[in-house]
Design a protein around this motif. Structure first.
Motif, short mmCIF file in Angstrom:
data_model
loop_
_atom_site.label_atom_id
_atom_site.label_comp_id
_atom_site.label_asym_id
_atom_site.label_seq_id
_atom_site.Cartn_x
_atom_site.Cartn_y
_atom_site.Cartn_z
N ALA A 258 183.64 102.66 -31.26
CA ALA A 258 183.94 104.06 -31.57
C ALA A 258 182.65 104.88 -31.56
CB ALA A 258 184.63 104.17 -32.93
N ILE A 259 181.59 104.32 -32.10
CA ILE A 259 180.30 105.03 -32.10
C ILE A 259 179.82 105.22 -30.67
CG2 ILE A 259 177.85 104.85 -32.72
CD1 ILE A 259 178.73 103.63 -35.37
N LYS B 34 176.43 110.55 -37.75
CA LYS B 34 177.30 110.86 -38.89
C LYS B 34 177.94 112.23 -38.73
CE LYS B 34 174.94 107.92 -42.23
NZ LYS B 34 174.13 107.85 -43.45
N ALA B 35 177.19 113.18 -38.16
CA ALA B 35 177.72 114.53 -37.95
C ALA B 35 178.87 114.49 -36.94
CB ALA B 35 176.62 115.46 -37.48
N MET B 36 178.74 113.64 -35.92
CA MET B 36 179.81 113.53 -34.91
C MET B 36 181.13 113.06 -35.55
SD MET B 36 178.25 111.77 -31.53
CE MET B 36 176.55 111.35 -31.71
N ASP C 217 170.97 113.35 -26.80
CA ASP C 217 170.37 112.25 -26.06
C ASP C 217 169.86 111.27 -27.10
OD1 ASP C 217 169.29 110.58 -24.24
OD2 ASP C 217 167.54 111.83 -23.79
N LEU C 218 170.65 110.25 -27.32
CA LEU C 218 170.36 109.32 -28.39
C LEU C 218 169.13 108.47 -28.11
CD1 LEU C 218 171.82 108.87 -31.07
CD2 LEU C 218 172.85 106.85 -30.08
N ARG C 219 168.68 108.45 -26.85
CA ARG C 219 167.52 107.63 -26.52
C ARG C 219 166.28 108.02 -27.34
NH1 ARG C 219 167.48 108.27 -20.28
NH2 ARG C 219 168.90 109.93 -20.81
N GLN C 220 166.18 109.30 -27.69
CA GLN C 220 165.01 109.73 -28.46
C GLN C 220 165.07 109.27 -29.92
OE1 GLN C 220 164.98 114.01 -28.31
NE2 GLN C 220 167.00 114.19 -29.25
N LYS D 268 178.90 108.70 -25.83
CA LYS D 268 179.11 108.96 -24.40
C LYS D 268 179.81 110.29 -24.17
CE LYS D 268 179.30 104.14 -22.97
NZ LYS D 268 180.15 103.05 -22.51
N ARG D 269 180.79 110.62 -25.05
CA ARG D 269 181.54 111.88 -24.87
C ARG D 269 180.69 113.11 -25.20
NH1 ARG D 269 186.41 110.95 -28.40
NH2 ARG D 269 186.29 108.72 -28.15
N ASP D 270 179.81 112.98 -26.16
CA ASP D 270 178.99 114.13 -26.59
C ASP D 270 177.66 114.08 -25.82
OD1 ASP D 270 177.88 116.28 -27.81
OD2 ASP D 270 178.05 115.50 -29.86
#
Length: 175
Positions: free
Chosen positions: A21-22, A56-58, A33-36, A27-29
């Motif tokens: 789910a995470i 958590k905000a998502m 850019d989670l890489r940072q 991927k949808r949002d």
């Protein structure tokens, strides 16, 4: 590792969701850019404090995730109850169909047994008739000749040897 970094599994457990789910939310949002916010060591992905806040905000945008999961669980229970009622109805219908088929099979079995009994009785009758016919054919032929010749008128004694003898009539019974 430090207390500031958490794995995706730890975040999922904290939020009450699955790892998948995470990853699907990420991927949808495309705005994040989670890489940072992540670092990888081996096959494990660690998320820093800022990444944790973003994830958590998502999940807290619409409503509490736990509330949604509880609601989904309640909905699943209602669906299960409806499914069980449908299943019970289906099984009852199936049982009544099977009982109808059973009654029909009993009728057919009784009919088959009656026919078999009739066949047996006919066979016994035929055997008795055959036995009677055999007894008639086994009887001596002299009795038959006497009856045939007794119906004939006697021939005159002055018949010549030149006249030919009349053929004897043989009677067969039953054929």
């Amino acid at each position: 590792m430090s207390d500031n970094l958490k794995t995706i599994r730890e975040l999922a457990d904290e939020l009450g969701v699955s790892k998948q789910a995470i990853w699907q939310k990420i991927k949808r949002d495309a705005s994040i850019d989670l890489r940072q916010f992540t670092s990888t060591k081996g096959n494990t992905v660690y998320v820093d404090v800022d990444g944790q806040k973003a994830i958590k905000a998502m999940f807290s945008n619409n409503s509490s995730t736990r509330y949604r999961q509880q609601k989904d669980d309640v909905d699943d229970n209602k669906k299960d109850a409806v499914d069980e009622q449908d299943e019970v109805k289906f099984l009852r219908n199936l049982v009544s169909e099977i009982q109808s088929e059973k009654k029909e099979l009993h009728k057919l079995l009784d009919q088959q047994q009656r026919l078999a009994l009739q066949d047996k009785q006919l066979l016994e009758e035929y055997k008795a008739e055959i036995k009677d016919l055999k007894a008639l054919t086994m009887a001596p032929h002299d009795d038959g000749e006497k009856e045939v010749t007794s119906d004939k008128q006697p021939e005159p004694e002055n018949s010549t040897s030149e006249s030919q003898p009349k053929p004897k009539k043989w009677w067969r019974f039953g054929k």
